[in-house]
Scaffold this motif. Structure first.
Motif, mmCIF file in Angstrom:
data_model
loop_
_atom_site.group_PDB
_atom_site.id
_atom_site.type_symbol
_atom_site.label_atom_id
_atom_site.label_comp_id
_atom_site.label_asym_id
_atom_site.label_seq_id
_atom_site.Cartn_x
_atom_site.Cartn_y
_atom_site.Cartn_z
ATOM 1 N N MET A 349 0.838 -1.203 0.000
ATOM 2 C CA MET A 349 0.000 0.000 0.000
ATOM 3 C C MET A 349 0.872 1.252 0.000
ATOM 4 N N ALA A 350 1.935 1.250 0.804
ATOM 5 C CA ALA A 350 2.849 2.399 0.851
ATOM 6 C C ALA A 350 3.540 2.598 -0.491
ATOM 7 N N GLU A 351 3.887 1.498 -1.151
ATOM 8 C CA GLU A 351 4.516 1.593 -2.476
ATOM 9 C C GLU A 351 3.573 2.230 -3.486
ATOM 10 N N ILE A 352 2.307 1.801 -3.466
ATOM 11 C CA ILE A 352 1.314 2.364 -4.398
ATOM 12 C C ILE A 352 1.156 3.868 -4.155
ATOM 13 N N LEU A 353 1.071 4.238 -2.879
ATOM 14 C CA LEU A 353 0.851 5.651 -2.546
ATOM 15 C C LEU A 353 2.012 6.522 -3.006
ATOM 16 N N ILE A 354 3.238 6.044 -2.856
ATOM 17 C CA ILE A 354 4.363 6.897 -3.264
ATOM 18 C C ILE A 354 4.578 6.852 -4.779
ATOM 19 N N GLU A 355 4.313 5.702 -5.410
ATOM 20 C CA GLU A 355 4.553 5.583 -6.852
ATOM 21 C C GLU A 355 3.444 6.215 -7.687
ATOM 22 N N ASP A 356 2.188 6.006 -7.273
ATOM 23 C CA ASP A 356 1.056 6.475 -8.081
ATOM 24 C C ASP A 356 0.430 7.768 -7.562
ATOM 25 N N TYR A 357 0.677 8.083 -6.294
ATOM 26 C CA TYR A 357 0.014 9.259 -5.701
ATOM 27 C C TYR A 357 1.015 10.256 -5.092
ATOM 28 N N ASN A 358 2.316 10.016 -5.264
ATOM 29 C CA ASN A 358 3.355 10.935 -4.765
ATOM 30 C C ASN A 358 3.153 11.288 -3.294
ATOM 31 N N THR A 359 2.790 10.270 -2.499
ATOM 32 C CA THR A 359 2.538 10.490 -1.073
ATOM 33 C C THR A 359 3.264 9.420 -0.258
ATOM 34 N N ALA A 360 4.130 9.864 0.648
ATOM 35 C CA ALA A 360 4.939 8.939 1.441
ATOM 36 C C ALA A 360 4.329 8.746 2.824
#
Length: 399
Positions: A349-360
């Motif tokens: 989930m964290a990977e998706i957020l940073i890769e697709d939503y630019n959110t860490a």
């Protein structure tokens, strides 16, 4: 070469919070509009009066070695702060000034632990605790708490975890990653168990100035001689004064333990940075207006973040009462699918957020809770709003 390296060092996991923060910085450097909810670092500049004290220290030539455990002037300032704020009497020779909170903990466990000694760590926990205990030759013993009890250790749970090898309990209030605080009644019940079973409390109070909703910080060592003698109280200037990079932590303990920690530090690092000590002296002795201003801003962000998350699907949280973190149960997300693929883990989930939503965000497996994440609100309200909008957009894509 076939020479074997240290098994102890090989067993240590790198900090996932610093890894997440580094990834966010890397993407920002590439021009990405990244919102980072990662490391616990105030976004404020160090207050001007503190910086001025450091500049004056440099100009006046205060750039030499100091005593290994810190200057007497800073110890006097810390002693005064312990008395006024924590209601604790620690004389200067009971205080050891270190190169930050992690260094204080390293000193403590080096002084306390013999091989095989057990240290009770309530989960969720700050991810560095078990690694520092292991490096000192100790054995972390985890006690998993529940959301229903505010992610806090009870006296009964503590009793059940005690063995003949128990050497210490780590007690972190206000807590990282949950933002929860222990009440006086909860601390007194824990103190009774500690005294009855005769082991140490490592009281990590780094976030002591960041307590909200009219609550007050309580130090467990303040309840009387028996618990005082068994407690090592830890704090520092990083979080309260926006001085993370200055690296000044400190402890109050018995003279015997302080002497041992000072001896260890004299061989491992020599003294804490001389200039940073002068800055810390000004932080504690100087005007506290900036602390109040930062506190007010953190409180505003806390309330906004909590209210937003409570309105989001699949996420649940408990209102934080201290520090600057929101601890979020995302277990309902992990069974969902994103773009036809089951999410499965918080790391994914964290990977998706940073890769697709630019959110860490910080996945909390290393904090003892695999289905939770931590968001830091030590960033501007505008960035918090933007980042939460993105998380909400992600949640709406789930099937």
């Amino acid at each position: 070469m076939s020479l074997e390296l240290s098994k102890k060092a090989a067993d240590v996991k790198p900090s996932s919070t610093l890894a997440i923060t580094a990834k966010a910085k890397e993407l920002k450097a590439q021009g990405k509009d990244v919102v980072g909810f990662g490391a616990g670092e105030p976004d404020f500049n160090t207050p001007e009066n503190i910086c001025d004290a450091a500049i004056e220290a440099i100009k006046s030539g205060f750039t030499k070695y100091t005593p290994a455990s810190g200057t007497n002037e800073l110890k006097e300032a810390i002693s005064k702060k312990f008395k006024q704020f924590n209601h604790l009497d620690y004389a200067p020779d009971q205080i050891v000034i270190s190169n930050g909170g992690k260094h204080s903990l390293t000193n403590i466990f080096t002084a306390l632990i013999n091989p095989g000694d057990e240290v009770i760590i309530p989960a969720p926990f700050w991810l560095s605790y078990p690694e520092i205990v292991k490096l000192a030759g100790g054995v972390p013993v985890f006690v998993k708490t529940t959301k229903e009890q505010g992610y806090k250790l009870t006296a009964e749970e503590l009793k059940a975890a005690i063995t003949d090898k128990t050497k210490a309990l780590i007690l972190n209030t206000p807590n990282n990653p949950t933002g929860m605080i222990y009440t006086e009644a909860e601390l007194r019940a824990i103190a009774d168990v500690v005294v009855a079973n005769d082991f140490y409390v490592v009281a990590d109070e780094m976030y002591e100035n960041l307590v909200y909703d009219g609550e007050e910080h309580v130090s467990i060592a303040s309840f009387g001689k028996e618990i005082y003698d068994r407690t090592i109280t830890c704090s520092g200037v990083a979080k309260s004064y926006a001085m993370t990079g200055w690296r000044i932590g400190y402890t109050g303990s018995s003279k015997e333990i302080a002497k041992m920690m000072g001896s260890v530090q004299s061989h491992q690092t020599s003294n804490p940075n001389s200039i940073a000590q002068k800055a810390a002296e000004e932080a504690l002795n100087g005007p506290q207006d900036s602390v109040k201003a930062m506190h007010a801003e953190f409180d505003k962000r806390r309330r906004y973040m909590y209210e937003r998350i409570c309105q989001m699907p699949y996420l649940t949280t408990v209102k934080p009462m201290g520090a600057f973190y929101e601890f979020i149960d995302a277990s309902a997300v992990l069974d969902k699918c994103y773009k036809g693929e089951k999410i499965g883990t918080m790391t994914r989930m964290a990977e998706i957020l940073i890769e697709d939503y630019n959110t860490a965000v910080v996945p909390c497996a290393d904090f003892g809770f695999e289905d939770h994440m931590r968001l830091s609100y030590a960033t501007s309200i505008e960035l918090i709003e933007k980042g939460l909008d993105r998380i909400e957009s992600f949640l709406k894509e789930l099937q």
